[in-house]
Write an enzyme that holds these catalytic residues in place. Structure first.
Site, PDB file in Angstrom:
ATOM      1  N   HIS A 123      63.328 -19.756 -11.245  1.00 42.28           N
ATOM      2  CA  HIS A 123      63.193 -20.523 -12.523  1.00 42.28           C
ATOM      3  C   HIS A 123      62.228 -19.652 -13.317  1.00 42.28           C
ATOM      4  O   HIS A 123      61.360 -20.228 -14.267  1.00 42.28           O
ATOM      5  CB  HIS A 123      62.576 -21.774 -12.175  1.00 42.28           C
ATOM      6  N   HIS A 151      61.971 -33.022 -11.935  1.00 44.93           N
ATOM      7  CA  HIS A 151      60.738 -32.129 -11.765  1.00 44.93           C
ATOM      8  C   HIS A 151      59.888 -32.413 -10.627  1.00 44.93           C
ATOM      9  O   HIS A 151      59.651 -33.393 -10.494  1.00 44.93           O
ATOM     10  CB  HIS A 151      59.877 -31.947 -13.092  1.00 44.93           C
ATOM     11  N   ASP A 175      62.641 -28.864 -10.914  1.00 41.94           N
ATOM     12  CA  ASP A 175      61.994 -27.559 -11.466  1.00 41.94           C
ATOM     13  C   ASP A 175      60.680 -27.626 -11.336  1.00 41.94           C
ATOM     14  O   ASP A 175      59.691 -28.619 -11.129  1.00 41.94           O
ATOM     15  CB  ASP A 175      62.473 -27.365 -12.975  1.00 41.94           C
ATOM     16  N   ASP A 176      60.073 -26.388 -11.558  1.00 45.03           N
ATOM     17  CA  ASP A 176      58.712 -26.036 -11.885  1.00 45.03           C
ATOM     18  C   ASP A 176      57.505 -25.964 -10.553  1.00 45.03           C
ATOM     19  O   ASP A 176      56.591 -25.885 -10.894  1.00 45.03           O
ATOM     20  CB  ASP A 176      58.000 -27.000 -12.920  1.00 45.03           C
ATOM     21  N   TYR A 220      63.634 -24.613 -19.911  1.00 37.55           N
ATOM     22  CA  TYR A 220      63.977 -25.513 -20.959  1.00 37.55           C
ATOM     23  C   TYR A 220      65.546 -25.386 -21.193  1.00 37.55           C
ATOM     24  O   TYR A 220      65.965 -25.574 -22.189  1.00 37.55           O
ATOM     25  CB  TYR A 220      63.414 -24.812 -22.218  1.00 37.55           C
TER      26      TYR A 220
HETATM   27 ZN    ZN Z   1      60.854 -25.658 -15.923  1.00 37.95          ZN
END
Ligand code: ZN
Length: 199
Positions: A62, A155, A11-12, A103
């Site tokens: 996301h 991540h 993610d991210d 989250y």
């Molecule tokens: Zn995230």
């Protein structure tokens, strides 16, 4: 040994500091993963999004700015997902079918919104806690819990994660588990479909 598939997710991203190293780590072990991109990061780094695709990764939505979607008025939550879909489509030619709420914060309204936008919500089964400062050994150990069809949370942004990736893939394969894609139909890990077809 029961053969099966699990999904590695990151993610991210994309991030100027880590994305290319992450793609190298995945390529070094012949693994493909699902990358849940933040829309504004993708807007700022379109070249990295193209590199993700060129490396055979599957892309997910996301949100635009990584808010707690359950705390937003519905229109703002919708804008978060629509803007991200638009920028990823502009860069890659295809809008993602997968969506992960920041989250993991979701509720029936967020799920209904995602469905209305044609997105399959994807959470995770195992959290490596790389976001909380877990070291490479902890991340590798967390992945040992994965079973067929399950999804691992990591991540794009931590050196410990990069170090763990080849070890995780080797340990999974030793257990008969291959890194696969996430089916938009079921939200579960499954065998990759087609070479480098990103849906
Ligand atoms: Zn995230």
């Amino acid at each position: 040994m029961t053969p099966g598939h699990v999904a590695l997710t990151f993610d991210d991203g994309p991030t100027p500091a880590h994305t290319l190293a992450l793609l190298d780590a995945l390529r070094s072990c012949g693994a493909r993963a699902t990358l849940f991109n933040i829309g504004r990061n993708a807007r700022d780094e379109p070249g990295l999004v193209l590199a993700q695709r060129a490396a055979g990764m599957w892309l997910g939505n996301h949100s635009w700015s990584h808010p707690h979607l359950t705390a937003l008025p519905e229109q703002e939550a919708e804008d978060e997902l629509r803007r991200t879909a638009r920028v990823l489509r502009r860069i890659t030619g295809a809008a993602p079918r997968l969506f992960r709420p920041p989250y993991g914060d979701t509720n029936p309204a967020v799920r209904a919104l995602a469905r209305r936008l044609g997105l399959t919500e994807v959470l995770w089964d195992v959290d490596t806690r790389d976001w909380a400062g877990a070291g490479p050994d902890d991340i590798v150990a967390a992945a040992e819990a994965l079973q067929d069809g399950q999804i691992l949370l990591m991540h794009d942004g931590y050196a410990a994660t990069l170090e763990a990736v080849p070890r995780i893939v080797a340990a999974l394969r030793a257990r008969g588990l291959q890194p696969g894609m996430i089916s938009p139909a079921t939200g579960r890990a499954t065998a990759p479909r087609g070479p480098h077809r990103v849906r």
